[in-house]
Design a protein around this motif. Structure first.
Motif, mmCIF file in Angstrom:
data_model
loop_
_atom_site.group_PDB
_atom_site.id
_atom_site.type_symbol
_atom_site.label_atom_id
_atom_site.label_comp_id
_atom_site.label_asym_id
_atom_site.label_seq_id
_atom_site.Cartn_x
_atom_site.Cartn_y
_atom_site.Cartn_z
ATOM 1 N N PRO A 66 -13.479 -128.260 -44.096
ATOM 2 C CA PRO A 66 -14.485 -129.046 -44.823
ATOM 3 C C PRO A 66 -15.715 -128.226 -45.224
ATOM 4 O O PRO A 66 -16.253 -128.404 -46.317
ATOM 5 N N ALA A 67 -16.144 -127.306 -44.368
ATOM 6 C CA ALA A 67 -17.294 -126.454 -44.711
ATOM 7 C C ALA A 67 -16.932 -125.516 -45.864
ATOM 8 O O ALA A 67 -17.754 -125.274 -46.756
ATOM 9 N N THR A 68 -15.719 -125.007 -45.858
ATOM 10 C CA THR A 68 -15.269 -124.140 -46.960
ATOM 11 C C THR A 68 -15.222 -124.911 -48.266
ATOM 12 O O THR A 68 -15.634 -124.410 -49.312
ATOM 13 N N ARG A 74 -20.408 -126.222 -53.935
ATOM 14 C CA ARG A 74 -21.752 -125.708 -54.263
ATOM 15 C C ARG A 74 -21.670 -124.579 -55.286
ATOM 16 O O ARG A 74 -22.462 -124.514 -56.229
ATOM 17 N N LEU A 75 -20.708 -123.675 -55.095
ATOM 18 C CA LEU A 75 -20.562 -122.574 -56.051
ATOM 19 C C LEU A 75 -20.160 -123.086 -57.427
ATOM 20 O O LEU A 75 -20.649 -122.594 -58.444
ATOM 21 N N ARG A 76 -19.283 -124.062 -57.458
ATOM 22 C CA ARG A 76 -18.823 -124.623 -58.729
ATOM 23 C C ARG A 76 -19.975 -125.280 -59.466
ATOM 24 O O ARG A 76 -20.113 -125.168 -60.676
ATOM 25 N N ALA A 77 -20.836 -125.952 -58.718
ATOM 26 C CA ALA A 77 -21.983 -126.625 -59.342
ATOM 27 C C ALA A 77 -23.027 -125.619 -59.815
ATOM 28 O O ALA A 77 -23.701 -125.845 -60.811
ATOM 29 N N GLY A 78 -23.156 -124.485 -59.101
ATOM 30 C CA GLY A 78 -24.202 -123.522 -59.429
ATOM 31 C C GLY A 78 -23.804 -122.441 -60.406
ATOM 32 O O GLY A 78 -24.666 -121.797 -60.996
ATOM 33 N N ASN A 82 -14.733 -121.560 -63.647
ATOM 34 C CA ASN A 82 -13.686 -122.499 -63.280
ATOM 35 C C ASN A 82 -13.253 -122.232 -61.836
ATOM 36 O O ASN A 82 -13.643 -121.252 -61.230
ATOM 37 N N TYR A 83 -12.429 -123.116 -61.305
ATOM 38 C CA TYR A 83 -12.035 -123.000 -59.907
ATOM 39 C C TYR A 83 -11.235 -121.727 -59.636
ATOM 40 O O TYR A 83 -11.383 -121.112 -58.584
ATOM 41 N N ALA A 84 -10.404 -121.326 -60.568
ATOM 42 C CA ALA A 84 -9.620 -120.107 -60.376
ATOM 43 C C ALA A 84 -10.529 -118.882 -60.246
ATOM 44 O O ALA A 84 -10.284 -117.994 -59.431
ATOM 45 N N LEU A 90 -15.526 -116.081 -54.004
ATOM 46 C CA LEU A 90 -15.419 -116.327 -52.564
ATOM 47 C C LEU A 90 -14.967 -115.075 -51.819
ATOM 48 O O LEU A 90 -15.500 -114.751 -50.754
ATOM 49 N N ASP A 91 -13.999 -114.371 -52.383
ATOM 50 C CA ASP A 91 -13.531 -113.129 -51.754
ATOM 51 C C ASP A 91 -14.647 -112.096 -51.677
ATOM 52 O O ASP A 91 -14.823 -111.421 -50.656
ATOM 53 N N LEU A 92 -15.412 -111.957 -52.749
ATOM 54 C CA LEU A 92 -16.516 -111.000 -52.763
ATOM 55 C C LEU A 92 -17.609 -111.386 -51.761
ATOM 56 O O LEU A 92 -18.138 -110.526 -51.055
ATOM 57 N N LEU A 93 -17.939 -112.659 -51.687
ATOM 58 C CA LEU A 93 -18.956 -113.109 -50.734
ATOM 59 C C LEU A 93 -18.499 -112.887 -49.289
ATOM 60 O O LEU A 93 -19.298 -112.478 -48.436
ATOM 61 N N ASP A 94 -17.220 -113.133 -49.020
ATOM 62 C CA ASP A 94 -16.692 -112.884 -47.673
ATOM 63 C C ASP A 94 -16.741 -111.399 -47.337
ATOM 64 O O ASP A 94 -17.093 -111.008 -46.224
ATOM 65 N N ARG A 95 -16.411 -110.567 -48.301
ATOM 66 C CA ARG A 95 -16.442 -109.119 -48.070
ATOM 67 C C ARG A 95 -17.873 -108.633 -47.830
ATOM 68 O O ARG A 95 -18.116 -107.787 -46.963
ATOM 69 N N ILE A 96 -18.822 -109.160 -48.579
ATOM 70 C CA ILE A 96 -20.231 -108.803 -48.376
ATOM 71 C C ILE A 96 -20.665 -109.195 -46.961
ATOM 72 O O ILE A 96 -21.338 -108.422 -46.280
ATOM 73 N N SER A 97 -20.273 -110.371 -46.507
ATOM 74 C CA SER A 97 -20.622 -110.810 -45.153
ATOM 75 C C SER A 97 -20.040 -109.880 -44.097
ATOM 76 O O SER A 97 -20.713 -109.548 -43.109
ATOM 77 N N GLN A 98 -18.805 -109.443 -44.303
ATOM 78 C CA GLN A 98 -18.177 -108.511 -43.360
ATOM 79 C C GLN A 98 -18.913 -107.182 -43.326
ATOM 80 O O GLN A 98 -19.148 -106.617 -42.251
#
Length: 117
Positions: A66-68, A74-78, A82-84, A90-98
């Protein structure tokens, strides 16, 4: 003459498992995220959210789903994407966090004046 019957008290005893929930059903994830189950299925098809299939073919999700899904919304609204395309974001944001976490771990043992990192 006093009545032999006394007013009864209804007692409901509930027991709850003390183990954490390891997976959530499609209906639970859809209800918690406020999305239609078909849209959640579409996100799984697009690879935006991970799900596994049980022996009966039903979708099962991690407790963080649910959090994902809220993050995706939020990203779609901002962003005008498109969703694809959001999958790449999302992959880039996860990699930045790592990478940021690895940097914090590597700097944790050394004393540095660079407090902005």
């Amino acid at each position: 003459m006093a009545s032999a019957r006394q007013a009864g008290v209804n007692v409901v005893v509930r027991s709850y498992a003390m183990v954490p929930v390891r997976r959530l059903s499609l209906d639970v994830v859809a209800r918690r995220s406020g999305l239609h189950p078909d849209l959640v299925r579409r996100f799984v098809t697009l690879g935006l959210i991970d799900a596994s299939r049980g022996p009966d073919g039903r979708l099962w999700f991690e407790p963080t789903a649910p959090a994902t899904l809220a993050r995706i919304q939020r990203l779609r609204a901002g962003l005008p994407l498109n969703y694809a395309s959001l999958g790449l974001v999302l992959d880039l944001l996860d990699r930045i966090s790592q990478l940021e976490a690895a940097l914090r771990r590597s700097n944790a043992g050394s004393r540095s004046d660079e407090t902005w990192i």
